[in-house]
Design a protein around this motif. Sequence first.
Motif, mmCIF file in Angstrom:
data_model
loop_
_atom_site.group_PDB
_atom_site.id
_atom_site.type_symbol
_atom_site.label_atom_id
_atom_site.label_comp_id
_atom_site.label_asym_id
_atom_site.label_seq_id
_atom_site.Cartn_x
_atom_site.Cartn_y
_atom_site.Cartn_z
ATOM 1 N N ASN A 27 -25.575 -19.990 24.713
ATOM 2 C CA ASN A 27 -25.927 -20.285 23.033
ATOM 3 C C ASN A 27 -26.971 -19.410 22.719
ATOM 4 O OD1 ASN A 27 -26.165 -21.402 20.650
ATOM 5 N ND2 ASN A 27 -27.066 -23.407 21.199
ATOM 6 N N GLY A 102 -30.513 -21.487 21.946
ATOM 7 C CA GLY A 102 -30.501 -22.960 21.483
ATOM 8 C C GLY A 102 -30.908 -22.949 20.054
ATOM 9 N N THR A 103 -31.053 -23.919 19.376
ATOM 10 C CA THR A 103 -31.315 -24.219 17.948
ATOM 11 C C THR A 103 -32.275 -23.075 17.472
ATOM 12 O OG1 THR A 103 -30.402 -26.417 18.131
ATOM 13 C CG2 THR A 103 -31.563 -25.351 15.890
ATOM 14 N N LEU A 104 -31.715 -22.224 16.720
ATOM 15 C CA LEU A 104 -32.597 -21.121 16.011
ATOM 16 C C LEU A 104 -33.349 -20.451 17.014
ATOM 17 C CD1 LEU A 104 -33.730 -23.099 12.776
ATOM 18 C CD2 LEU A 104 -32.201 -21.382 13.126
ATOM 19 N N SER A 106 -35.288 -21.652 19.669
ATOM 20 C CA SER A 106 -36.174 -22.252 20.025
ATOM 21 C C SER A 106 -36.605 -22.124 21.474
ATOM 22 C CB SER A 106 -36.033 -23.838 19.808
ATOM 23 O OG SER A 106 -35.095 -24.208 20.221
#
Length: 122
Positions: A27, A102-104, A106
Amino acid sequence: QVQVVESGGGLVQSGGSLRLSCAAFGNIFRVNNMGWYRQASGKQRELVATITAGGSITYADSVKGRFTTSRDNAKHSMYLQMDSLKPEDTATYYCNAEIYWGTLGSKYSEVWGQGTPVIVSS
């Protein structure tokens, strides 16, 4: 999680060429610096080449003029074109990458591949 996988190693005669590839998986938000390292039997791992996301490149003196690294940011991939190979280039070649994921983005990991062997016969 993220990982990098190398491919393209093998056996080649002195003076020959090989092209190594390294691809990052997972990811991924962004891949920053990437690098090629190598480790010969009984020796410490050494830097071969590095390349930033913007394309700035450094080479070890021992490979300048013979090896060329490049990357494809869209594919999260890096390549090492090795020409005029010498027996002293024999080693396991490793890919290293600094990855935000990961998300944005992070999360951050510096990851190593499992290595791909290069054997140059004289």
